[in-house]
Design an enzyme around this catalytic site. Structure first.
Site, PDB file in Angstrom:
ATOM      1  N   GLY B  45       0.979  -1.139   0.103  1.00  0.00           N
ATOM      2  CA  GLY B  45      -0.095   0.022   0.156  1.00  0.00           C
ATOM      3  C   GLY B  45       0.986   1.268  -0.016  1.00  0.00           C
ATOM      4  O   GLY B  45       0.543   2.160  -0.719  1.00  0.00           O
ATOM      5  N   LEU B  75      -5.454  -5.054  -4.633  1.00  0.00           N
ATOM      6  CA  LEU B  75      -5.752  -4.225  -5.504  1.00  0.00           C
ATOM      7  C   LEU B  75      -6.747  -3.100  -4.903  1.00  0.00           C
ATOM      8  O   LEU B  75      -6.945  -1.896  -5.612  1.00  0.00           O
ATOM      9  CB  LEU B  75      -6.507  -4.856  -6.655  1.00  0.00           C
ATOM     10  CG  LEU B  75      -5.692  -5.887  -7.355  1.00  0.00           C
ATOM     11  CD1 LEU B  75      -6.429  -6.518  -8.618  1.00  0.00           C
ATOM     12  CD2 LEU B  75      -4.353  -5.459  -7.822  1.00  0.00           C
ATOM     13  N   GLN B  76      -7.315  -3.366  -3.761  1.00  0.00           N
ATOM     14  CA  GLN B  76      -8.153  -2.143  -3.064  1.00  0.00           C
ATOM     15  C   GLN B  76      -7.395  -0.920  -2.837  1.00  0.00           C
ATOM     16  O   GLN B  76      -7.941   0.152  -2.642  1.00  0.00           O
ATOM     17  CB  GLN B  76      -8.792  -2.940  -1.883  1.00  0.00           C
ATOM     18  CG  GLN B  76      -9.341  -1.829  -0.726  1.00  0.00           C
ATOM     19  CD  GLN B  76      -8.672  -1.774   0.426  1.00  0.00           C
ATOM     20  OE1 GLN B  76      -7.244  -2.061   0.468  1.00  0.00           O
ATOM     21  NE2 GLN B  76      -9.125  -1.280   1.496  1.00  0.00           N
ATOM     22  N   ARG B  77      -6.014  -1.119  -2.595  1.00  0.00           N
ATOM     23  CA  ARG B  77      -5.183   0.075  -2.217  1.00  0.00           C
ATOM     24  C   ARG B  77      -3.640  -0.052  -2.877  1.00  0.00           C
ATOM     25  O   ARG B  77      -3.034   0.976  -2.762  1.00  0.00           O
ATOM     26  CB  ARG B  77      -4.880  -0.118  -0.683  1.00  0.00           C
ATOM     27  CG  ARG B  77      -4.188  -1.167  -0.053  1.00  0.00           C
ATOM     28  CD  ARG B  77      -4.565  -1.573   1.241  1.00  0.00           C
ATOM     29  NE  ARG B  77      -3.671  -2.687   1.419  1.00  0.00           N
ATOM     30  CZ  ARG B  77      -4.033  -4.062   1.298  1.00  0.00           C
ATOM     31  NH1 ARG B  77      -5.129  -4.103   0.704  1.00  0.00           N
ATOM     32  NH2 ARG B  77      -3.312  -5.016   1.657  1.00  0.00           N
ATOM     33  N   LYS B  90       5.164  -9.126  -6.958  1.00  0.00           N
ATOM     34  CA  LYS B  90       5.076  -7.918  -7.114  1.00  0.00           C
ATOM     35  C   LYS B  90       6.214  -7.218  -7.565  1.00  0.00           C
ATOM     36  O   LYS B  90       5.906  -5.966  -8.336  1.00  0.00           O
ATOM     37  CB  LYS B  90       5.018  -7.448  -5.598  1.00  0.00           C
ATOM     38  CG  LYS B  90       3.740  -7.865  -5.122  1.00  0.00           C
ATOM     39  CD  LYS B  90       3.603  -7.146  -3.623  1.00  0.00           C
ATOM     40  CE  LYS B  90       1.985  -7.289  -3.143  1.00  0.00           C
ATOM     41  NZ  LYS B  90       1.703  -6.814  -1.664  1.00  0.00           N
ATOM     42  N   ASN B 135       5.288  -5.147   8.836  1.00  0.00           N
ATOM     43  CA  ASN B 135       5.554  -5.870   9.816  1.00  0.00           C
ATOM     44  C   ASN B 135       6.744  -5.228  10.962  1.00  0.00           C
ATOM     45  O   ASN B 135       7.509  -4.437  10.334  1.00  0.00           O
ATOM     46  CB  ASN B 135       6.084  -7.348   9.516  1.00  0.00           C
ATOM     47  CG  ASN B 135       7.233  -7.407   8.820  1.00  0.00           C
ATOM     48  OD1 ASN B 135       8.416  -7.619   9.655  1.00  0.00           O
ATOM     49  ND2 ASN B 135       7.027  -7.328   7.423  1.00  0.00           N
ATOM     50  N   CYS B 192      -2.882  -6.217  11.693  1.00  0.00           N
ATOM     51  CA  CYS B 192      -3.155  -5.182  10.461  1.00  0.00           C
ATOM     52  C   CYS B 192      -3.691  -5.658   9.207  1.00  0.00           C
ATOM     53  O   CYS B 192      -5.007  -5.169   8.959  1.00  0.00           O
ATOM     54  CB  CYS B 192      -1.753  -4.889  10.122  1.00  0.00           C
ATOM     55  SG  CYS B 192      -0.461  -4.916  11.282  1.00  0.00           S
ATOM     56  N   CYS B 340      -5.803 -20.753   9.962  1.00  0.00           N
ATOM     57  CA  CYS B 340      -6.070 -19.478   9.491  1.00  0.00           C
ATOM     58  C   CYS B 340      -5.931 -19.569   7.952  1.00  0.00           C
ATOM     59  O   CYS B 340      -6.221 -20.744   7.618  1.00  0.00           O
ATOM     60  CB  CYS B 340      -5.037 -18.430   9.926  1.00  0.00           C
ATOM     61  SG  CYS B 340      -3.421 -18.716   9.524  1.00  0.00           S
TER      62      CYS B 340
END
Lengths: 90, 382
Positions: B45, B75-77, B90, B135, B192, B340
């Site tokens: 981000g 992709l939201q940010r 990336k 982190n 986070c 998770c």
């Protein structure tokens, strides 16, 4: 003295409040009063010794208070105590 | 910084025309940018706007470090990437985007984790270091390396609606450890990525980081040295807090005890970061237990929205941030398997449960993604 304790959004969910009306002669007394009402606040902000946690900042009216003496700072009516903490998102 | 910066190519005069017009930058400043190297840690981000604006501004060399791949939830940010980049490394996708934005910039993609082994050389090779990591381990590592190598550290971090930004460069100002001497304990770590973040928030904070970086490279203006900028996107407000260098700081104080940049192993936020080593159950072993009619108690350590999207039958949802508070509920529960998405949150939850006396707690290896891939292809995983 009547002051306001302001929490960042990172603590609002855990504590259950964002702005807390507090009373006390010092920052430490005001924090203690808030912790009595919101027990989770103590766990997040203070160590068992009463010292500020190393990842937490305490500000009085926008000024960062020294870790060793933050609790002793005298309060005046209308003061704002702001708590902030380390966040790691990127 | 650089005694004789390289000349601009003819096309660059038009490209950087709006900079060249500014007396504070001009041709000399633009050439300084062209001669500069910036290390951007994290292509997420924050790294997205930082890298885009630095490339657009003509910073000569950008080293971009990130070992993750582009996921649809990014992709939201993370505006460096598009839908076509899903599944790509990336830094590779970012390099394509940045080279398209400005072919005069040398982009060095580094698809590696920044670690004790490489951080000091990476920092030393840069004029300015920008932290867009996600982190605490990386943040303290990079900060310590910057102190040791004498490089300015442009700090930014985000969480939900809150952002922070500053410039650390002792002895001219404090370092990150002067501000926060130690990371929070795992039980108090804000969760986070899973707790959510307003998509535009990294745009706000990352743009401030990019501006501070350009100011430092150009030697103009008043950097955010000794000042912490707090952003509250809900309140629509910015606060500035004065910071002081701590003479007792273990990194930059009068008698520093940190003499090398070493990972402390603190909490991480991203699913892609390895968690602690804890006892595990494989998806096949869990499937066998369920088939034999002896299922363990299943605890899902993801956030409620992830759980609601699809979970193992019978699982109890205890988001990682609540595990420490609710651990006592599971003492004496026998076998407990915690899951998770891919594993790190479950590993931390198991560590906390075991510390609280839940002796039978284990982590589902590879998380629900491995369960879906190895056992049940119909499993929905948010």
């Amino acid at each position: 003295m009547k002051a306001t304790l302001v929490l960042p959004s990172v603590l609002r969910t855990a504590v259950g409040a964002d702005r807390i009306a507090v009373e006390g002669q010092t920052v430490g007394a005001a924090l203690d009063a808030a912790c009595a009402v919101y027990p989770n606040l103590r766990r997040h902000v203070l160590q068992e010794t009463g010292a500020l946690r190393p990842h937490v900042l305490c500000l009085l009216n926008g000024r960062s208070l020294p870790r060793t003496t933050f609790a002793d700072h005298a309060l005046a009516d209308g003061d704002e105590i702001l708590i902030h903490q380390a966040i790691s998102g990127g | 910084m650089h005694a004789d910066p390289p000349p601009l190519a003819p096309e660059e005069y038009r490209r950087y025309g709006r900079h060249l017009t500014l007396p504070e930058i001009g041709e000399d400043g633009q050439r300084r940018l062209k001669a500069s190297t910036v290390l951007v840690v994290g292509a997420g981000g924050l790294g997205s706007p930082v890298a885009l604006y630095l490339a657009a501004a003509g910073v000569g060399r950008i080293t971009l470090a990130d070992f993750d791949v582009v996921d649809v939830t990014n992709l939201q940010r993370q505006v460096l990437f598009g839908t076509r980049d899903l599944g790509r490394e990336k830094v590779v996708a970012a390099a394509d985007r940045l080279r398209d934005l400005n072919p005069h910039v040398a982009v060095e993609p580094l698809a590696e984790r920044v670690s004790s082994a490489n951080v000091r050389a990476l920092v030393r090779a840069a004029d300015v270091v920008v932290d867009g990591s996600d982190n605490f381990t990386t943040r303290y590592l990079v900060s310590d390396a910057c102190v040791l190598e004498g490089r300015p550290y442009v700090y930014g971090s985000i969480f939900r609606f809150d952002g922070q930004a500053s410039v650390f460069h002792p002895p001219a100002g404090p370092c990150y450890r002067c501000l926060f001497p130690e990371p929070p304990p795992d039980a108090l770590v804000p969760n986070c990525a899973q707790a959510g973040v307003l998509g535009v928030l990294p745009g706000l904070v990352g743009s401030i980081q990019a501006a501070e970086t350009l100011k430092l490279l150009l030697g103009i203006g008043r950097p955010l040295l000794g000042r912490l900028l707090l952003v509250d996107a809900l309140d629509g407000g910015f606060r500035e807090v004065r910071l002081r260098r701590d003479p007792a700081c273990p990194a930059c104080g009068d008698a520093p005890t940190i003499v090398d940049a070493v990972e402390h192993g603190g909490a991480a936020c991203a699913d892609g970061v390895a968690g602690p080593a804890v006892p595990e159950t494989t998806p096949a072993e869990l499937a066998a237990l369920i088939a034999a009619g002896a299922p363990p108690l299943l605890v899902d350590a993801r956030e409620a929205w992830e759980f609601q999207a699809g979970a193992l039958p019978g699982a109890v949802n205890v988001p990682l941030g609540d595990v420490a508070l609710r651990a006592a509920e599971f003492v004496g529960a026998g076998d407990v398997v915690v899951c998770c998405r891919v594993g790190p949150r479950a590993a931390r939850a198991v560590e906390m449960l075991r510390a609280a006396g839940v002796a039978g707690a284990r982590s589902l290896r590879g998380g629900l993604v491995a369960w879906r891939d190895e056992v049940d292809p119909s499993q929905v995983v948010a």
